[in-house]
Write a protein that holds these residues in place. Structure first.
Motif, PDB file in Angstrom:
ATOM      1  N   TRP A  49       8.049  -0.784  11.806  1.00  0.00           N
ATOM      2  CA  TRP A  49       7.623  -0.946  10.707  1.00  0.00           C
ATOM      3  C   TRP A  49       7.971  -0.391   9.533  1.00  0.00           C
ATOM      4  CZ3 TRP A  49       4.194   2.028   7.205  1.00  0.00           C
ATOM      5  CH2 TRP A  49       3.238   1.267   6.387  1.00  0.00           C
ATOM      6  N   LYS A  50       8.196   0.835   9.468  1.00  0.00           N
ATOM      7  CA  LYS A  50       8.855   1.626   8.318  1.00  0.00           C
ATOM      8  C   LYS A  50      10.125   1.074   7.885  1.00  0.00           C
ATOM      9  CE  LYS A  50      10.571   5.866   8.393  1.00  0.00           C
ATOM     10  NZ  LYS A  50      10.995   7.268   8.536  1.00  0.00           N
ATOM     11  N   PHE A  53       9.950  -2.266   6.134  1.00  0.00           N
ATOM     12  CA  PHE A  53       9.332  -2.287   4.765  1.00  0.00           C
ATOM     13  C   PHE A  53      10.327  -1.552   3.859  1.00  0.00           C
ATOM     14  CE2 PHE A  53       4.643  -2.924   5.838  1.00  0.00           C
ATOM     15  CZ  PHE A  53       4.649  -3.776   4.522  1.00  0.00           C
ATOM     16  N   SER A  66       6.534   2.286  -4.133  1.00  0.00           N
ATOM     17  CA  SER A  66       6.302   2.812  -3.156  1.00  0.00           C
ATOM     18  C   SER A  66       6.730   4.313  -3.184  1.00  0.00           C
ATOM     19  CB  SER A  66       7.323   2.393  -1.725  1.00  0.00           C
ATOM     20  OG  SER A  66       8.537   2.573  -2.000  1.00  0.00           O
ATOM     21  N   TRP A  91       0.186  -5.873   1.417  1.00  0.00           N
ATOM     22  CA  TRP A  91       0.997  -6.028   2.437  1.00  0.00           C
ATOM     23  C   TRP A  91       0.916  -4.804   3.406  1.00  0.00           C
ATOM     24  CZ3 TRP A  91       6.310  -6.495  -0.546  1.00  0.00           C
ATOM     25  CH2 TRP A  91       6.411  -7.643  -1.098  1.00  0.00           C
ATOM     26  N   PHE A  92       0.406  -3.891   2.764  1.00  0.00           N
ATOM     27  CA  PHE A  92       0.418  -2.673   3.901  1.00  0.00           C
ATOM     28  C   PHE A  92      -0.839  -2.869   4.701  1.00  0.00           C
ATOM     29  CE2 PHE A  92       2.307   0.333   0.305  1.00  0.00           C
ATOM     30  CZ  PHE A  92       3.621  -0.172   0.685  1.00  0.00           C
ATOM     31  N   TYR A  93      -2.105  -3.411   4.066  1.00  0.00           N
ATOM     32  CA  TYR A  93      -3.431  -3.634   4.831  1.00  0.00           C
ATOM     33  C   TYR A  93      -3.109  -4.623   5.873  1.00  0.00           C
ATOM     34  CZ  TYR A  93      -5.763  -0.510   1.364  1.00  0.00           C
ATOM     35  OH  TYR A  93      -6.177   0.622   0.779  1.00  0.00           O
ATOM     36  N   THR A  95      -0.292  -5.435   7.420  1.00  0.00           N
ATOM     37  CA  THR A  95       0.413  -5.371   8.635  1.00  0.00           C
ATOM     38  C   THR A  95       0.000  -4.156   9.588  1.00  0.00           C
ATOM     39  OG1 THR A  95       1.955  -3.891   7.040  1.00  0.00           O
ATOM     40  CG2 THR A  95       2.401  -6.116   7.362  1.00  0.00           C
ATOM     41  N   TRP A 115       0.974   3.813   0.944  1.00  0.00           N
ATOM     42  CA  TRP A 115       2.034   4.024   1.654  1.00  0.00           C
ATOM     43  C   TRP A 115       2.299   5.659   2.370  1.00  0.00           C
ATOM     44  CZ3 TRP A 115       5.932   1.677   4.150  1.00  0.00           C
ATOM     45  CH2 TRP A 115       7.197   2.285   4.258  1.00  0.00           C
ATOM     46  N   ILE A 118      -0.473   6.109   5.156  1.00  0.00           N
ATOM     47  CA  ILE A 118      -0.194   5.327   6.375  1.00  0.00           C
ATOM     48  C   ILE A 118       0.834   6.421   6.983  1.00  0.00           C
ATOM     49  CG2 ILE A 118       0.939   3.265   7.394  1.00  0.00           C
ATOM     50  CD1 ILE A 118      -0.687   1.937   5.341  1.00  0.00           C
ATOM     51  N   ASN A 119       2.039   6.533   6.327  1.00  0.00           N
ATOM     52  CA  ASN A 119       3.109   7.283   6.880  1.00  0.00           C
ATOM     53  C   ASN A 119       2.672   8.741   7.475  1.00  0.00           C
ATOM     54  OD1 ASN A 119       5.972   6.169   6.411  1.00  0.00           O
ATOM     55  ND2 ASN A 119       4.657   5.266   4.947  1.00  0.00           N
TER      56      ASN A 119
END
Length: 208
Positions: A49-50, A53, A66, A91-93, A95, A115, A118-119
């Protein structure tokens, strides 16, 4: 029909290396085609995922959003900037899993904050994450899955561990792979002796 002067102007703008990203192109981009994974706490998808992106950020010149190198508080009157910022949040929400969404969602956050949140869920709790991945890695068995799926699962787990600072050696990948093969591939381990300088990739191909 555009005049020759306007045509030259358009070409110059599009090839300007200092121009910002096109907010219309970003807004209409199919992110699920660019990031074909859903991030979840219970699966080994964080590294992929990271990585996906990070490639999108580089390809479309979005790293300022970001990385937070530009403070969005000073960009509230820039409609194009705010459009891109909102698109990245969407996009973040889109995926991540529903559980992760409810964990990180906030109406006040900009793209950099989302970002980072989540990370952080996957990097701030490294010890717990490592324990989970170690258990998954060493208990990995082929069972009824195909050899391709089994090898891919092992590779995903090793990528996740590497992202946390623990690289699984080629020897460890090989031994774990052969130990988890089902009865149909029971001869796979003995066939390793026939391969010169065996590696995980060679073993994966040789198991077919």
């Amino acid at each position: 029909m555009d005049s020759p002067g306007s045509s030259v102007s358009t070409r110059t703008t599009r090839t300007n290396p200092f121009a910002g990203p096109d907010h219309v192109l970003i807004r209409d981009l199919n992110i699920l085609g660019r990031v074909p994974v859903i991030l979840d706490h219970h699966t080994s998808t964080y590294y992929a995922w990271k990585t996906y992106f990070s490639l999108v950020f580089r390809e479309y010149n979005l790293r300022d959003h970001s990385a937070g190198s530009v403070d969005s508080r000073f960009m509230v009157n820039d409609d194009e900037w705010m459009t891109i910022n909102a698109t990245l949040i969407r996009w973040f929400y889109t995926t991540i899993s529903k559980d992760l969404f409810h964990t990180v969602v906030s109406a006040e956050d900009d793209a950099h904050a989302v970002w980072t949140k989540i990370n952080g869920l996957f990097t701030d709790n490294k010890h717990q994450r490592k324990d989970f991945l170690h258990g998954e890695f060493f208990a990995c068995q082929q069972h009824d899955s195909s050899i391709d799926d089994y090898c891919m699962h092992l590779k995903k787990l090793s990528d996740e561990l590497r992202d946390l600072g623990e690289k699984a050696s080629n020897e460890l990948l090989l031994s774990t792979l052969t130990a988890g093969l089902n009865d149909a591939f029971g001869n796979g381990a003995s066939n390793l002796a026939l391969i010169t300088d065996p590696t995980f990739l060679k073993d994966e191909d040789g198991a077919h």
